[in-house]
Design an enzyme around this catalytic site. Structure first.
Site, mmCIF file in Angstrom:
data_model
loop_
_atom_site.group_PDB
_atom_site.id
_atom_site.type_symbol
_atom_site.label_atom_id
_atom_site.label_comp_id
_atom_site.label_asym_id
_atom_site.label_seq_id
_atom_site.Cartn_x
_atom_site.Cartn_y
_atom_site.Cartn_z
ATOM 1 N N ARG A 158 0.860 -1.194 0.000
ATOM 2 C CA ARG A 158 0.000 0.000 0.000
ATOM 3 C C ARG A 158 0.890 1.234 0.000
ATOM 4 O O ARG A 158 1.141 1.824 1.033
ATOM 5 C CB ARG A 158 -0.937 -0.025 1.214
ATOM 6 C CG ARG A 158 -2.150 0.844 1.067
ATOM 7 C CD ARG A 158 -2.173 1.990 2.084
ATOM 8 N NE ARG A 158 -0.927 2.719 2.125
ATOM 9 C CZ ARG A 158 -0.520 3.473 3.114
ATOM 10 N NH1 ARG A 158 -1.211 3.598 4.186
ATOM 11 N NH2 ARG A 158 0.644 4.134 3.069
ATOM 12 N N GLU A 247 6.548 0.435 7.085
ATOM 13 C CA GLU A 247 6.169 1.526 6.206
ATOM 14 C C GLU A 247 5.310 1.025 5.049
ATOM 15 O O GLU A 247 5.699 0.095 4.339
ATOM 16 C CB GLU A 247 7.480 2.125 5.662
ATOM 17 C CG GLU A 247 7.325 3.415 4.942
ATOM 18 C CD GLU A 247 6.860 4.538 5.824
ATOM 19 O OE1 GLU A 247 7.277 4.632 6.984
ATOM 20 O OE2 GLU A 247 6.043 5.324 5.344
ATOM 21 N N ASP A 270 5.017 4.071 10.971
ATOM 22 C CA ASP A 270 4.911 5.517 10.783
ATOM 23 C C ASP A 270 3.551 5.932 10.220
ATOM 24 O O ASP A 270 3.030 6.991 10.571
ATOM 25 C CB ASP A 270 6.025 6.010 9.865
ATOM 26 C CG ASP A 270 6.024 7.517 9.783
ATOM 27 O OD1 ASP A 270 6.070 8.157 10.845
ATOM 28 O OD2 ASP A 270 5.935 8.058 8.667
ATOM 29 N N ASP A 271 2.976 5.093 9.355
ATOM 30 C CA ASP A 271 1.670 5.439 8.763
ATOM 31 C C ASP A 271 0.602 5.530 9.844
ATOM 32 O O ASP A 271 -0.345 6.309 9.725
ATOM 33 C CB ASP A 271 1.247 4.387 7.738
ATOM 34 C CG ASP A 271 2.343 4.137 6.730
ATOM 35 O OD1 ASP A 271 2.775 5.110 6.118
ATOM 36 O OD2 ASP A 271 2.780 2.982 6.603
ATOM 37 N N ASN A 410 -2.371 12.064 0.304
ATOM 38 C CA ASN A 410 -1.447 12.383 -0.760
ATOM 39 C C ASN A 410 -1.240 11.149 -1.640
ATOM 40 O O ASN A 410 -1.724 10.084 -1.270
ATOM 41 C CB ASN A 410 -0.111 12.944 -0.209
ATOM 42 C CG ASN A 410 0.497 12.043 0.848
ATOM 43 O OD1 ASN A 410 0.485 10.827 0.695
ATOM 44 N ND2 ASN A 410 1.010 12.637 1.898
HETATM 45 P P1 NAD Z 1 -5.666 3.085 4.168
HETATM 46 O O1 NAD Z 1 -5.743 2.336 2.904
HETATM 47 O O2 NAD Z 1 -5.264 2.368 5.401
HETATM 48 O O3 NAD Z 1 -7.075 3.783 4.483
HETATM 49 C C1 NAD Z 1 -7.899 4.382 3.533
HETATM 50 C C2 NAD Z 1 -9.283 4.455 4.128
HETATM 51 O O4 NAD Z 1 -10.109 5.255 3.297
HETATM 52 C C3 NAD Z 1 -9.988 3.106 4.257
HETATM 53 O O5 NAD Z 1 -10.547 3.002 5.530
HETATM 54 C C4 NAD Z 1 -11.110 3.166 3.225
HETATM 55 O O6 NAD Z 1 -12.263 2.477 3.638
HETATM 56 C C5 NAD Z 1 -11.391 4.644 3.199
HETATM 57 N N1 NAD Z 1 -12.047 5.065 1.970
HETATM 58 C C6 NAD Z 1 -11.810 4.659 0.708
HETATM 59 N N2 NAD Z 1 -12.674 5.259 -0.136
HETATM 60 C C7 NAD Z 1 -13.471 6.041 0.610
HETATM 61 C C8 NAD Z 1 -14.545 6.901 0.320
HETATM 62 N N3 NAD Z 1 -14.977 7.070 -0.937
HETATM 63 N N4 NAD Z 1 -15.140 7.561 1.327
HETATM 64 C C9 NAD Z 1 -14.691 7.400 2.592
HETATM 65 N N5 NAD Z 1 -13.662 6.599 2.926
HETATM 66 C C10 NAD Z 1 -13.073 5.927 1.952
HETATM 67 O O7 NAD Z 1 -4.669 4.274 3.914
HETATM 68 P P2 NAD Z 1 -3.982 5.213 5.013
HETATM 69 O O8 NAD Z 1 -2.633 4.724 5.374
HETATM 70 O O9 NAD Z 1 -4.922 5.449 6.116
HETATM 71 O O10 NAD Z 1 -3.732 6.517 4.155
HETATM 72 C C11 NAD Z 1 -4.819 7.240 3.611
HETATM 73 C C12 NAD Z 1 -4.310 8.494 2.946
HETATM 74 O O11 NAD Z 1 -3.695 9.336 3.888
HETATM 75 C C13 NAD Z 1 -3.265 8.260 1.841
HETATM 76 O O12 NAD Z 1 -3.469 9.159 0.809
HETATM 77 C C14 NAD Z 1 -1.983 8.561 2.527
HETATM 78 O O13 NAD Z 1 -0.972 8.960 1.616
HETATM 79 C C15 NAD Z 1 -2.418 9.695 3.425
HETATM 80 N N6 NAD Z 1 -1.527 9.895 4.557
HETATM 81 C C16 NAD Z 1 -1.054 11.153 4.779
HETATM 82 C C17 NAD Z 1 -0.211 11.387 5.829
HETATM 83 C C18 NAD Z 1 0.287 12.774 6.102
HETATM 84 O O14 NAD Z 1 0.105 13.664 5.369
HETATM 85 N N7 NAD Z 1 0.920 13.011 7.177
HETATM 86 C C19 NAD Z 1 0.163 10.335 6.638
HETATM 87 C C20 NAD Z 1 -0.352 9.061 6.395
HETATM 88 C C21 NAD Z 1 -1.204 8.854 5.342
#
Ligand code: NAD
Length: 549
Positions: A158, A247, A270-271, A410
């Site tokens: 991911r 990660e 970290d995520d 992002n």
């Molecule tokens: P993830 O795959 O674990 O989670 C994504 C979530 O979004 C899931 O729960 C999914 O059900 C939900 N989702 C998908 N489509 C949706 C919709 N249409 N409506 C509502 N919810 C929906 O991913 P993650 O690790 O949680 O990361 C998510 C995003 O956050 C990514 O873009 C990642 O790059 C970003 N992120 C940013 C930072 C930061 O800026 N500091 C840190 C971590 C993650």
């Protein structure tokens, strides 16, 4: 096997390679900056052009070349080539131009680089451990020539918001570790990027002639868990005390691995945890403007994955630290995922969402959830570009004098809204943080300077503090301390212009303070294995690599 540390030189020593071998050693190479005396002493005479450049001149030359390149991906490739040629110069360039370079070596550009990794691949960096290496991972570590203190590892399932990129996800550990060295001075020689190549389910890559990884479907179930376990055991035997950062694992692995190891050894994700701390710090900063306590907020997440539940868990802990019960803190924290509001009577909720499944009627969409729950803060971490529509933002501004709006997904294409949209649709009242970089916004005679709620404010300092103190675990209390420290370092001028985080050029100072706060927790909780220094700040600073010749 424990690999003996090679000397940690900033300059060649009598044991160093000489001549051409020296020029080809990126940890020692200074290129045209080798002095006349060094050229004589180190067998370099005749191998370099006559004019000796200072490091400052080299930095200026690199930046001139870089700025002339037509695309961010080409800049990424050029910086990678520099990294492979001359590490000190690469890190000096990054440190001196962190605002400009971070988006090139990390998000958003690294996302594109991972998608094209097979095409742009030049030299391997770090270790590629594949499913075919099962049963002999310890032997592989004997091939690594340095004593690692910090491993960033992914299985590529991911990558950012981009999905399964398999072995092409290696760009992420490489980028993260570059930030460790640049932002917190963890010596590059101590940093080991690892790709656990368990295969990929990405059909496009499986059919791509330039895909660099194993051409098979992912390992899963017990075989996967045993593989990860063998990697962790072998890594800890090869590099005693090594800190391991998970990660960009998919949800189903990330939570399970973190829970399996976090109370036993020094690992973190970290995520989940780094993101949580940077978001919590943003909330603390926002509250300096809107007033009130964290425990008074109602926080609604778009997304219910690693980032969302990681942030939610830390927010709940921080609310409880302000004196409210866990039940009350949970009542103030809600998630919306792709199927709507996470509520108790929904079938098939995965385990990490259950804590936030409240007794409530189903709500199908985010806007209705806002109207129903009237949150003070919305946090977008669903990787759904444009999900904070004008209506969402306007509604938040109707409900709140100072709505807190964090669009953290992002790369940029996945951002819930841009900075300009956030300010415009809330009449400039949004307290905004983003996951992708945005330029300042001019609105109603005021200049807003949005800053990225980027994990790079947190993980380098946390890692440095954990390594410096030799902490046996990395705890949530450390991430909470990191969040408080980061928010405290936001100065009044930042706040005045709408910035919820400090300016990035202050990152090394920020990281040093966070490392100190993390190390203090390690000593207070009896987790440290290094004798406690009298002057913690001087001790931390003495551990920080300074890229100089
Ligand atoms: P993830 O795959 O674990 O989670 C994504 C979530 O979004 C899931 O729960 C999914 O059900 C939900 N989702 C998908 N489509 C949706 C919709 N249409 N409506 C509502 N919810 C929906 O991913 P993650 O690790 O949680 O990361 C998510 C995003 O956050 C990514 O873009 C990642 O790059 C970003 N992120 C940013 C930072 C930061 O800026 N500091 C840190 C971590 C993650």
């Amino acid at each position: 096997m424990n690999v003996p540390a090679r000397a940690m030189p900033s300059s060649p020593t009598s044991d160093s390679p000489r001549g051409m071998a020296l020029l080809r050693d990126p940890l020692l190479n200074k290129g045209t900056a080798f002095t006349e005396a060094e050229r004589d002493a180190l067998g370099l005479r005749g191998l370099l052009p006559a004019h000796v450049l200072s490091m400052d001149d080299q930095v200026a030359r690199v930046m001139t070349n870089l700025r002339a390149l037509p695309s961010d991906l080409e800049k990424y490739i050029a910086l990678n080539a520099l990294h492979d040629r001359n590490e000190a110069l690469f890190f000096r360039v990054v440190c001196e131009n962190i605002d400009e370079i971070q988006p090139l070596i990390y998000t958003p550009t690294v996302g594109l680089a991972c998608q094209r990794f097979g095409l742009i691949f030049q030299r391997p960096r770090g270790m590629f451990i594949s499913a075919n290496d099962r049963g002999r991972i310890a032997e592989l570590f004997a091939n690594w020539p340095y004593a690692a203190k910090l491993i960033v590892v992914t299985d590529g399932e991911r990558i950012l918001g981009l999905g399964d990129l398999g072995a092409h996800g290696m760009g992420i550990p490489v980028g993260k570790l570059s930030l460790y060295s640049a932002c917190a001075g963890v010596h590059p020689e101590h940093c080991l990027p690892v790709m656990l190549d368990v295969g990929t389910n990405n059909e496009e890559f499986l059919n791509d002639p330039y895909y660099i990884g194993l051409r098979q479907k992912r390992l899963s179930g017990e075989a996967y868990d045993e593989f990860v376990d063998e990697f962790i055991t072998a890594a800890r035997a090869a590099f005693p005390g090594v800190l391991i950062q998970f990660e960009d694992f998919a949800n189903h692995s990330a939570f399970r691995l973190l829970h399996k190891y976090r109370d036993k050894i020094n690992v973190f994700n970290d995520d989940i945890q780094g993101t949580a701390a940077v978001a919590l710090a943003g909330l603390f900063s926002a509250l300096r403007v809107s007033g009130g306590k964290l425990a008074d907020q109602r926080v609604l997440f778009l997304g219910a994955g690693e980032a969302a539940t990681g942030i939610a868990d830390l927010v709940v802990s921080a609310m409880m630290a302000e004196g409210v019960s866990e039940a009350e803190a949970l009542r103030r924290t809600w998630l919306v995922d792709s199927r709507g509001l996470v509520v108790k009577n929904r079938a098939g909720l995965t385990e990490h969402k259950l804590r936030y499944a409240h007794d409530h009627a189903p709500v199908g969409d985010f806007l209705t959830a806002i109207r129903t729950l009237r949150p003070t803060a919305i946090i977008g971490v669903a990787a759904v570009g444009g999900a904070f529509t004008p209506e969402v933002l306007q509604t938040m501004a109707e409900i709140n004098e100072r709505p807190i709006v964090f669009a953290l997904s992002n790369p940029t294409s996945k951002a819930e809204c841009s900075a300009e949209e956030a300010y415009r649709h809330t009449g400039g009242r949004a307290l905004f943080a983003c996951g992708s970089p945005y330029d300042p916004v001019q609105l109603g005679g005021k200049k807003f300077v949005p800053r990225q709620g980027n994990n790079s404010y947190i993980f380098p300092g946390v890692g440095l503090g954990a390594i410096a103190s030799g902490s046996r675990l990395v705890t949530d209390e450390m991430f909470m301390a990191a969040a408080h420290t980061l928010a405290y370092l936001v100065n009044p001028d930042d706040i005045e212009q709408g910035s919820l985080y400090p300016a990035l050029p202050r990152i090394r100072d920020v990281s040093a303070h966070i490392a100190m706060a993390v190390a203090e927790v390690a000593y207070r909780r009896g987790l440290a294995t290094v004798p406690k220094p009298n002057d913690m700040m001087a001790f931390i600073e003495s551990q920080m690599y300074d890229p100089q010749y």
